[in-house]
Write a protein that holds these residues in place. Structure first.
Motif, short mmCIF file in Angstrom:
data_model
loop_
_atom_site.label_atom_id
_atom_site.label_comp_id
_atom_site.label_asym_id
_atom_site.label_seq_id
_atom_site.Cartn_x
_atom_site.Cartn_y
_atom_site.Cartn_z
N ALA A 33 88.65 15.56 22.42
CA ALA A 33 89.14 14.55 23.23
C ALA A 33 88.95 15.29 24.75
CB ALA A 33 90.27 13.74 22.86
N ILE A 34 89.84 16.09 25.04
CA ILE A 34 89.60 16.23 26.25
C ILE A 34 88.33 16.70 26.45
CG2 ILE A 34 90.52 18.19 27.40
CD1 ILE A 34 92.80 18.63 25.99
N MET A 35 87.56 18.13 25.98
CA MET A 35 86.16 18.00 26.25
C MET A 35 85.43 16.91 26.56
SD MET A 35 86.48 21.30 26.43
CE MET A 35 84.74 21.83 26.58
N LEU B 36 88.59 7.38 23.92
CA LEU B 36 90.14 6.28 23.40
C LEU B 36 89.73 5.33 23.54
CD1 LEU B 36 89.72 5.07 27.97
CD2 LEU B 36 90.86 6.80 26.91
N LEU B 37 88.85 5.46 22.00
CA LEU B 37 89.10 4.83 20.79
C LEU B 37 89.58 4.76 19.72
CD1 LEU B 37 85.56 2.36 20.67
CD2 LEU B 37 87.92 1.42 21.31
N TYR B 38 89.29 6.45 19.69
CA TYR B 38 90.24 7.28 18.72
C TYR B 38 91.38 7.20 18.71
CZ TYR B 38 91.08 11.17 16.75
OH TYR B 38 91.45 12.27 14.92
N PHE B 39 91.93 6.79 19.73
CA PHE B 39 93.67 7.35 20.14
C PHE B 39 94.27 6.17 20.31
CE2 PHE B 39 92.73 10.80 24.01
CZ PHE B 39 92.97 12.06 22.27
N VAL B 40 92.75 4.90 20.56
CA VAL B 40 93.91 3.19 20.26
C VAL B 40 94.24 2.96 18.71
CG1 VAL B 40 93.35 0.88 20.24
CG2 VAL B 40 93.10 2.65 22.36
N PHE B 41 92.84 3.59 17.84
CA PHE B 41 93.17 3.47 16.43
C PHE B 41 93.75 4.58 15.36
CE2 PHE B 41 88.43 1.25 17.88
CZ PHE B 41 89.52 -0.20 17.79
#
Length: 132
Positions: A77-79, A63-68
């Motif tokens: 991310a899915i796994m 989630l943090l990866y997607f936000v930034f």
């Protein structure tokens, strides 16, 4: 069961009062047992809840990866999210299993009545319990 219809025993003792005292002691014993079960369940649940913290990095990191980065969804991310959700699912099942005796104890405590007490006292298998 013969004495339930009588108010006094053959020797002159007041029977209903004695049975009511036994009923109140029985109900207090159920309450104490339920409190003991609640304490042990709470201790076990603390451990289960702490173990569920293991899943947080698997859920929070993507989630943090997607936000930034605002990039597309990756396999990582899915796994990672799936692993976190599986860990939380196992912890939820474990919590339900640990809480089962507590729910049963509380249900018995809520439903204990005079009739239930008399039935539990009259079963032949419960003679050893009644002597304690």
């Amino acid at each position: 069961m013969e004495y339930l219809t009588r108010e006094y025993c053959r020797c002159g003792h007041y029977l209903l009062g004695q049975l009511e005292d036994e009923f109140l002691e029985w109900k207090d014993g159920l309450k104490r047992a339920s409190e003991d079960i609640a304490e042990t369940t709470e201790q076990r649940l603390r451990a289960v809840r702490l173990m569920s913290l293991v899943s947080m990095p698997f859920i929070v990191a993507p989630l943090l990866y997607f936000v930034f980065n605002r990039s597309e969804i990756t396999i990582y991310a899915i796994m990672s999210t799936a692993i976190g959700v599986m860990i939380l699912g196992v912890m939820a099942i474990t919590e339900a299993h640990v809480c089962k005796p507590l729910r049963a104890s509380k249900a018995l405590l809520e439903n204990c009545t005079w009739q239930h007490f008399l039935e539990s006292r009259s079963w032949p298998g419960n003679i050893s319990e009644n002597l304690d």
